[in-house]
Design an enzyme around this catalytic site. Structure first.
Site, mmCIF file in Angstrom:
data_model
loop_
_atom_site.group_PDB
_atom_site.id
_atom_site.type_symbol
_atom_site.label_atom_id
_atom_site.label_comp_id
_atom_site.label_asym_id
_atom_site.label_seq_id
_atom_site.Cartn_x
_atom_site.Cartn_y
_atom_site.Cartn_z
ATOM 1 N N THR A 148 6.950 -5.192 3.951
ATOM 2 C CA THR A 148 7.556 -6.276 4.732
ATOM 3 C C THR A 148 7.059 -7.686 3.969
ATOM 4 O O THR A 148 6.101 -7.657 3.168
ATOM 5 C CB THR A 148 6.405 -6.299 6.047
ATOM 6 O OG1 THR A 148 6.718 -5.168 6.493
ATOM 7 C CG2 THR A 148 6.987 -7.726 6.771
ATOM 8 N N LEU A 197 0.786 -1.070 0.050
ATOM 9 C CA LEU A 197 -0.156 0.177 -0.084
ATOM 10 C C LEU A 197 1.021 1.280 0.046
ATOM 11 O O LEU A 197 0.626 2.164 -0.837
ATOM 12 C CB LEU A 197 -0.889 0.120 1.240
ATOM 13 C CG LEU A 197 -1.639 1.166 1.468
ATOM 14 C CD1 LEU A 197 -2.862 1.391 0.505
ATOM 15 C CD2 LEU A 197 -2.428 1.135 3.036
ATOM 16 N N ARG A 230 21.686 -10.297 39.262
ATOM 17 C CA ARG A 230 22.589 -9.043 39.288
ATOM 18 C C ARG A 230 22.807 -8.761 40.729
ATOM 19 O O ARG A 230 21.670 -8.165 41.240
ATOM 20 C CB ARG A 230 22.275 -7.901 38.345
ATOM 21 C CG ARG A 230 23.152 -6.970 38.701
ATOM 22 C CD ARG A 230 24.410 -7.052 37.734
ATOM 23 N NE ARG A 230 25.131 -5.763 37.826
ATOM 24 C CZ ARG A 230 26.538 -5.608 37.615
ATOM 25 N NH1 ARG A 230 27.385 -6.935 37.652
ATOM 26 N NH2 ARG A 230 27.043 -4.572 37.651
ATOM 27 N N GLU A 255 1.587 -0.261 10.050
ATOM 28 C CA GLU A 255 0.255 -0.655 9.971
ATOM 29 C C GLU A 255 -0.305 0.607 10.839
ATOM 30 O O GLU A 255 -1.636 0.463 11.359
ATOM 31 C CB GLU A 255 -0.012 -1.927 10.649
ATOM 32 C CG GLU A 255 0.655 -2.893 9.772
ATOM 33 C CD GLU A 255 0.355 -4.436 9.795
ATOM 34 O OE1 GLU A 255 -1.038 -4.556 10.316
ATOM 35 O OE2 GLU A 255 0.936 -5.208 9.905
ATOM 36 N N SER A 283 1.032 5.837 16.020
ATOM 37 C CA SER A 283 0.349 6.064 16.897
ATOM 38 C C SER A 283 -0.416 7.391 16.749
ATOM 39 O O SER A 283 -1.785 7.322 17.263
ATOM 40 C CB SER A 283 1.168 6.334 18.225
ATOM 41 O OG SER A 283 1.802 5.110 18.185
ATOM 42 N N GLU A 284 -0.101 8.261 15.982
ATOM 43 C CA GLU A 284 -1.080 9.238 15.689
ATOM 44 C C GLU A 284 -2.448 8.977 14.936
ATOM 45 O O GLU A 284 -3.408 9.309 15.077
ATOM 46 C CB GLU A 284 -0.326 10.249 15.070
ATOM 47 C CG GLU A 284 0.919 11.051 15.637
ATOM 48 C CD GLU A 284 2.103 10.264 15.942
ATOM 49 O OE1 GLU A 284 2.276 9.213 15.244
ATOM 50 O OE2 GLU A 284 2.735 10.191 17.254
ATOM 51 N N ILE A 337 17.548 -1.442 33.601
ATOM 52 C CA ILE A 337 17.688 -2.389 34.669
ATOM 53 C C ILE A 337 18.775 -3.225 34.307
ATOM 54 O O ILE A 337 19.876 -3.279 35.162
ATOM 55 C CB ILE A 337 16.662 -3.320 34.829
ATOM 56 C CG1 ILE A 337 15.267 -2.821 35.315
ATOM 57 C CG2 ILE A 337 16.927 -4.564 35.662
ATOM 58 C CD1 ILE A 337 13.939 -3.320 35.429
ATOM 59 N N HIS A 338 19.084 -3.417 33.118
ATOM 60 C CA HIS A 338 20.271 -4.147 32.602
ATOM 61 C C HIS A 338 21.968 -3.453 32.635
ATOM 62 O O HIS A 338 22.735 -3.969 32.678
ATOM 63 C CB HIS A 338 20.402 -5.065 31.494
ATOM 64 C CG HIS A 338 19.521 -6.023 31.184
ATOM 65 N ND1 HIS A 338 18.100 -6.194 31.527
ATOM 66 C CD2 HIS A 338 19.969 -7.293 31.232
ATOM 67 C CE1 HIS A 338 17.466 -7.190 31.528
ATOM 68 N NE2 HIS A 338 18.644 -8.143 31.090
HETATM 69 N N1 CAA Z 1 -13.053 0.380 7.234
HETATM 70 C C1 CAA Z 1 -13.951 0.497 6.313
HETATM 71 N N2 CAA Z 1 -14.054 1.660 5.637
HETATM 72 C C2 CAA Z 1 -13.214 2.384 6.115
HETATM 73 C C3 CAA Z 1 -12.319 2.303 7.324
HETATM 74 C C4 CAA Z 1 -12.234 1.242 8.025
HETATM 75 N N3 CAA Z 1 -11.419 0.942 8.943
HETATM 76 N N4 CAA Z 1 -11.573 3.548 7.538
HETATM 77 C C5 CAA Z 1 -12.215 4.460 6.445
HETATM 78 N N5 CAA Z 1 -13.150 3.878 5.820
HETATM 79 C C6 CAA Z 1 -13.734 4.471 4.658
HETATM 80 C C7 CAA Z 1 -14.508 5.689 5.236
HETATM 81 O O1 CAA Z 1 -15.867 5.270 5.551
HETATM 82 C C8 CAA Z 1 -14.617 6.631 4.012
HETATM 83 O O2 CAA Z 1 -15.700 6.081 3.029
HETATM 84 P P1 CAA Z 1 -16.794 6.972 2.697
HETATM 85 O O3 CAA Z 1 -16.133 7.917 1.562
HETATM 86 O O4 CAA Z 1 -17.631 6.084 1.728
HETATM 87 O O5 CAA Z 1 -17.398 7.630 3.670
HETATM 88 C C9 CAA Z 1 -13.294 6.415 3.168
HETATM 89 O O6 CAA Z 1 -12.749 5.169 3.768
HETATM 90 C C10 CAA Z 1 -12.280 7.479 3.522
HETATM 91 O O7 CAA Z 1 -11.995 7.510 4.978
HETATM 92 P P2 CAA Z 1 -11.427 8.867 5.444
HETATM 93 O O8 CAA Z 1 -11.961 10.200 4.904
HETATM 94 O O9 CAA Z 1 -11.449 8.787 6.992
HETATM 95 O O10 CAA Z 1 -9.976 8.675 4.774
HETATM 96 P P3 CAA Z 1 -8.798 9.454 4.960
HETATM 97 O O11 CAA Z 1 -8.089 9.695 3.619
HETATM 98 O O12 CAA Z 1 -9.012 10.585 5.855
HETATM 99 O O13 CAA Z 1 -7.668 8.552 6.002
HETATM 100 C C11 CAA Z 1 -6.474 7.531 7.764
HETATM 101 C C12 CAA Z 1 -7.976 8.195 7.153
HETATM 102 C C13 CAA Z 1 -7.097 6.922 9.188
HETATM 103 C C14 CAA Z 1 -5.506 8.446 8.113
HETATM 104 C C15 CAA Z 1 -6.007 6.479 6.830
HETATM 105 O O14 CAA Z 1 -5.499 6.972 5.821
HETATM 106 C C16 CAA Z 1 -5.134 5.448 7.566
HETATM 107 O O15 CAA Z 1 -5.471 4.647 8.314
HETATM 108 N N6 CAA Z 1 -3.776 5.740 7.306
HETATM 109 C C17 CAA Z 1 -2.617 5.043 7.720
HETATM 110 C C18 CAA Z 1 -2.252 3.954 6.548
HETATM 111 C C19 CAA Z 1 -1.634 2.797 7.100
HETATM 112 O O16 CAA Z 1 -1.773 2.112 8.272
HETATM 113 N N7 CAA Z 1 -0.372 2.386 6.493
HETATM 114 C C20 CAA Z 1 0.506 1.249 6.773
HETATM 115 C C21 CAA Z 1 0.551 0.484 5.721
HETATM 116 S S1 CAA Z 1 1.087 -1.227 5.830
HETATM 117 C C22 CAA Z 1 2.618 -1.303 6.672
HETATM 118 O O17 CAA Z 1 2.844 -0.829 7.756
HETATM 119 C C23 CAA Z 1 3.719 -1.912 6.157
HETATM 120 C C24 CAA Z 1 3.839 -3.425 6.226
HETATM 121 O O18 CAA Z 1 4.173 -4.309 5.378
HETATM 122 C C25 CAA Z 1 3.602 -3.965 7.572
#
Ligand code: CAA
Length: 383
Positions: free
Chosen positions: A158, A125, A268, A363, A366-367, A337-338
């Protein structure tokens, strides 16, 4: 309400713990030091049917529940956070969306080998300009005859260097914003898929992370996952579950920090007595135990909601936010502690300290967890 694990879940914990003592812990330091993917351990995990532990047997899974999965991840992370995230990203981020949104043909073709551990999964993503703002995707997918042609680049993926199947998100209609994103199942041997630069990470170094380049990458038309334009929701729904996995990983790291600190503080001796006798250390251990317990309650609650078909987006975010902060706080205390020995490469707490940080970032940072919690709390979210 019952706070006690069932006998079955206790047996799961015991079984995974013994497995980890035998196969995972002995190589954990080496895979971290050498950035080596622990292929032999992943093979053994697959033999236990843990690569698709909560998916139904007809798709190659073990048919267990989500709490079993969470306990398994927790114990894996307690031994080796790298091994844990290999399994978690594979299961929660690659297999889940195929199970939830895939056609029967896609499930047979892609989910079955993933669950059996014959192939490893990855989730693509994030892009250089689309991290927290996941909707700012620039990768495109255009339908040409019977094939989708994908172009763009992904970063921080990942498992990508060892994956057989990637879930890739791309814009199919830029004018529609989040509703213009679609999800695709991309086999790693698809023409035009290039695994880019391997990234040299601070922690979880046994889990391989790289760029993924899509250069006129061609996949069959039927590899669209879900409907066109549903990709953003598929990504968000997938990440809701993935966050429970990362929360379990953070919990396992925090538990390991506590385990190591209890052991060391009893061994220790300073000023003529084990340092565990000093109140300063006792208070640190007490705070660690409290954090670990609180994190466990939140993580298991999120898993339970998921299992019961209740809303779990907010609960997953709460669990990840709390457990990841607890992991960072308590690995910091464990190094303290260590003392000097905790700062030396090869000490388990030094590795845990580096491994913990990523759980506050990947994923969803925290923000982002706070945004999700605020949105859920404002909407009631069924609680
Ligand atoms: N489930 C289903 N639908 C959802 C949802 C959820 N949890 N969250 C949002 N939606 C839907 C909304 O309902 C909305 O739908 P409608 O337009 O129909 O109303 C649509 O998605 C858009 O939602 P937002 O307006 O809230 O979207 P946004 O652009 O403002 O984003 C955000 C919100 C929470 C910041 C989101 O972008 C987000 O979670 N960002 C973080 C992404 C992330 O976690 N990235 C990590 C990538 S993976 C990784 O870490 C790598 C790895 O390999 C481990």
């Amino acid at each position: 309400m019952d706070f006690k694990l069932s006998e079955e879940h206790q047996l799961v914990r015991q079984g995974v713990k013994e497995f980890c003592e035998k196969y995972v812990s002995p190589i954990a330091e080496e895979v971290d030091r050498d950035q080596r993917y622990p292929a032999e351990v992943i093979k053994k995990i697959a033999e236990q049917e843990w690569m698709g532990v909560y998916f139904p047997p007809e798709y190659g899974g073990a048919g267990a529940d989500v709490l079993t999965y969470v306990i398994m991840l927790e114990e894996l992370a307690r031994a080796c956070a790298s091994t844990c995230v290999v399994v978690s990203a594979h299961t929660s981020l690659a297999s889940f969306p195929i199970y939830k949104f895939g056609t029967e043909e896609q499930k047979q073709k892609y989910l079955v080998p993933l669950c059996k551990g014959e192939k490893l999964g990855a989730f693509a993503l994030t892009e250089p300009g689309a991290g927290t703002d996941a909707a700012a995707e620039t990768t495109t997918a255009v339908l040409e005859g019977d094939e989708w042609v994908l172009n763009g680049s992904k970063i921080f993926i990942t498992n990508a260097p060892v994956a057989g199947v990637l879930i890739v998100f791309a814009m199919t209609d830029k004018s529609k914003g989040t509703k213009g994103i679609s999800a695709f199942i991309v086999p790693s041997d698809a023409p035009g898929l290039v695994i880019g630069k391997h990234l040299d990470k601070m922690g979880i170094r046994g889990s391989l992370t790289s760029e993924v380049l899509l250069k006129n990458c061609r996949i069959p038309r039927e590899n669209l996952l879900g409907k066109e334009g549903e990709g953003f929701k598929i990504a968000m729904k997938t990440l809701d579950g993935g966050r429970i996995g990362i929360a379990a990983q953070a919990l396992g790291i925090a538990q390991a920090a506590l385990d190591e600190s209890i052991k060391y503080s009893h061994e220790r001796v300073q000023f003529g007595q084990p340092i565990a006798k000093f109140e300063a250390i006792q208070w640190m251990l007490a705070n660690m135990a409290l954090d670990v317990d609180a994190a466990r309650l939140l993580v298991y609650r999120a898993a339970w909601n998921y299992q019961e078909g209740l809303p779990y987006s907010t609960e997953a975010a709460m669990a990840k936010l709390f457990a990841s902060a607890a992991a960072s706080r308590q690995t910091d205390n464990a190094v303290q502690i260590h003392g000097g020995i905790g700062y030396i490469r090869g000490t388990k707490v030094e590795r845990l300290y580096r491994d913990a940080k990523i759980t506050e970032i990947y994923e969803g940072t925290s923000e982002v967890m706070r945004i999700v919690i605020a949105n859920g709390a404002c909407n009631g979210n069924g609680r």
